[in-house]
Write an enzyme that holds these catalytic residues in place. Sequence first.
Site, PDB file in Angstrom:
ATOM      1  CB  SER A 326      -0.909   0.022   1.223  1.00  0.00           C
ATOM      2  OG  SER A 326      -1.703  -1.139   1.234  1.00  0.00           O
ATOM      3  CG  ASP A 350     -14.224  -1.337   0.592  1.00  0.00           C
ATOM      4  OD1 ASP A 350     -14.377  -2.436  -0.006  1.00  0.00           O
ATOM      5  OD2 ASP A 350     -13.340  -1.175   1.476  1.00  0.00           O
ATOM      6  CG  HIS A 373     -11.962   0.586   4.106  1.00  0.00           C
ATOM      7  ND1 HIS A 373     -11.183   0.827   5.210  1.00  0.00           N
ATOM      8  CD2 HIS A 373     -11.248  -0.294   3.351  1.00  0.00           C
ATOM      9  CE1 HIS A 373     -10.047   0.164   5.128  1.00  0.00           C
ATOM     10  NE2 HIS A 373     -10.070  -0.530   3.986  1.00  0.00           N
TER      11      HIS A 373
END
Lengths: 620, 379
Positions: A326, A350, A373
């Site tokens: 990430s 998400d 999320h």
Amino acid sequence: MDEDSAFVDDTEMKRLFSRRVFFASILAVLMGILVLGRYFDLQVNRHQDFVTQSDNNRVLMRPVSPPRGLIFDRNGELLADNQPTFNLTIVNERSNNLEVLIEDLQQLINISTQDVAQFRERLKRRKPYQNIPLKYNLSENERSILAVNSFRLDGAEVLAKLKRYYPQGPLFAHVIGYVGRINESEMRNIDPSLYRGTDFIGKLGIEKYYESALLGKLGHEHVETNARGRVMRSLGKEDPIPGANLRLYLDANLQRTAQEVLQDRRAAFVAIEIKTGGILAMVSTPSYDPNKFVLGISQTDYSELVKSKNQPLFNRAIRGQYPPGSTIKPMFGLIGLQNKNITTEHVIDDPGFFILQGVERPWRDHNSDKGGHGDGIDLAQAIIESCDVYFYNMGLDIGIETLASFSSMFGLGQVTGIDLHGEQPGIMPSKLWKKHTLGETWFDGDTINVSIGQGFMLTTPLQLAVMTARIASRGSHVVPKLVDSKNDVNIKNNGISLMPVDIQAEYWTYMHKAMQNVVHTPQGTAHRIGKDLDYTIAGKTGTAQVISIDADEEYDKTQIDQTQWDHALFIAFAPVEDPEIAIALIVENGEHGSSTAAPIARVILDSYFNEVEKNMLVGR
Amino acid sequence: MYKSDFVRQLQTPGGTIQLRRSIKVDYTLAVILLILCGMGLLIIYSATGQSVFYVRRQLTFILAGFFIMILFAQFPQRFWERWALIVYLIGVIALIGVLQAGIEINGAQRWLDLKFTRLQPSELMKICVPLMISAYIAKRKIPPSLKHVSAAVILISVPVLLVLRQPDLGTALLISATGFFVLFLAGIKRRYLIGAFILAMAALPSLWFFVMLDYQKQRVLTLLNPQHDKLGAGWNIIQSTTAIGSGGWSGKGWTQGTQSQLNFLPESHTDFIIAVLAEEFGLIGVLILCTLYTVLIARCLYIGLNSLTMFGRLMAGSVAYTFFIFVIVNLCMVSGLLPVVGAPLPLISYGGTAIVTLFAGFGIIMSIGNESKKSRSVS
């Protein structure tokens, strides 16, 4: 006159004698003239030739070794030093019997059969009257034994030489490298006239990269020798020019802190001074003691280093290629904004996974078990919470070609150009790359993997640090370098001032803010290190999978070998308002960037800013 | 024999006067000899790396030699003529002694150990042979007949063959030369000379194949091409010519010769001493030395020319040329004109027997000089 006729008269005898004397004297005078002519020819006509010849006879040019340049950190702390060492050498011509001499020496001090074997090798390619080393690094005791017995050791000589010494031991091994004896393949590639005075050459690291600067220029001493080659007196000399002293950007204290907090983990850490590109710290753990290599490492020590699973000889900082995970999200976010694939207002929902049409297997988010999320995730939140699904969507939209070409502007997929040999370029994959290397066509699934820094993508810790520095500097073309100055003269950039990364100013600000919130907001993946901060950090965590796990399998660390655990990554720069330092940290199999890497980075950054503060106080 | 000599001498009125005038010395010879020996000491000191030891030893030999010379000068010339055979035989016996019980140094037996000193009988022969031949020929018809020449050649050959067996080819050739000078000065017929020359030329190949040893042949070959083996056989000659040549006109200065001081020069205090002189004192030094030698030789010839007896003429003349040939051979050898043979530079090179022998020879010449036309007219 016939046989019997002889003189009776003395006057006649005397006359005959006088004639003979006269005749002989003429002959004698002629011979005398001939001989004197010879001396005249030698001493007057050919005088100059013989003067030259007699000087050649007696005057020998002896190389005088220049001391190798010293290496300092930015505060003047000594990182590479020269120390006297005493070697036992033999001049074959001066020994009466080489074999007897070696035996005698072996009875006096400990000389291994390996030493003798190496000595014999060197003996084969020696010049007449050359000192051939038999044993290096004599102890004080050995030296005194040899001195006492020197009268019966004709041909053996103890010579003092300077030897490289690394006072910091393993701390800088991967950066400074080490010197070692010139081996045969190196011998073929160097100009031997430059190396008359030394047996050593830089093998690795700065020692190798700056070899020509550190080496110095050989001096010469004109010495008068007698017929046996013994030096009688010095006739004057041309001093050697010492090797250039190098001052590095490195901060020994920062390096030490990083090393201490990383301990024996397999990890790499790079810190860059953003304004200069100077490397403030470059750590690859575990490390090794470079001093062992200087005089030739023993076989057991070497095989121990080579066989170690932790690969201490491996410079992870520039050669370790890891999936960045990430940590590349801020860069990809910037690419998406600049390329107009997304806006700062763009949001996604998400659910915890992503489904590509035509592919059965879904791509999970790292928190898919918590249901993702949630809805209305914008870029900032995707950075702060590290939402994978946002990047899956965006990555697909941008396309691999644009991702690859923009990433190269941040330094990925290519060597950064640091002043070290052996740097790895990592991989920034593209369609062409896949075709070339794997012979396969590119799938959208490959793009999805790359969009969160997985799949084919590989980066070195140094590349991540450079990327971070370029983000922090709003696109400046930061090029990393270790050496600041040679003999206090700044090393100029090689003239290439590349264009800055072309991204609109507000996007930089937006991304800096998002990265700051990774640390400074409770939702941030690195919020743990945001406590009690008296400066601001902008960061991004990363967790890179070492093995791919099927979508419907759970990642269970108890089920897999530790060497397969995820790598923990963290990139950061600070302070956010006016970035000074950019860092990249990877802890192999450290599992989570947020829990493992970020706290380590915090300690190092604290140390950096404490020192800056201290220096400022001192400066006042 | 020897008693009667003295008695007769003392009974002559002139002899009594001479005795009363105490010691008889030829001052020209004595002064030149001392100057030459002094030069020799200076150069030996430099060549041995400022060694007082060698200088002191050489000085001892010089003083001993000088004493012997003065002593020999006091004897009447007839004494030498009569005792020549005995001296010669002593020399030959010493040479046999060397072959039987000599000390071997560097593969050659040249020295006899006399406990207090070492004697090199081959050096003695350089004076014994001319003395013997002069005495022998002087009593015979002049010019000598074939019979006497043949007898003389045998007398010469005995020591020459003995010296050859040591082996020492150079000295053997020099000894035969000394004997030859006597025959030449005695007026030996030209046809013998030519015959001897042809014989010598014819003997050269057999000398090369049967007499000369490998190392001797090597020396000859080295002379022709010293560069062939620079560090081996050619070393001596390369280093000595370098030393001479680098001296130039005025030399590098006393004890400043790099070739000799740094031991590049071999045998620098013995056979190769002229190279030290040439390096440190230059061509000027060589010329001074040669001038002194010339005066010395001229003085000997002068004594010979003025001698009233054939023995005196032959002895003085042959010693003069013997001395000359030693000097020339040494100068040629060191400067690369002749092969390296063991020939020291007379009066300069370090070496006891040679010095004492030379002084003895000059002593005999002085004794001849005492009875020359000049000295008689004075008395």
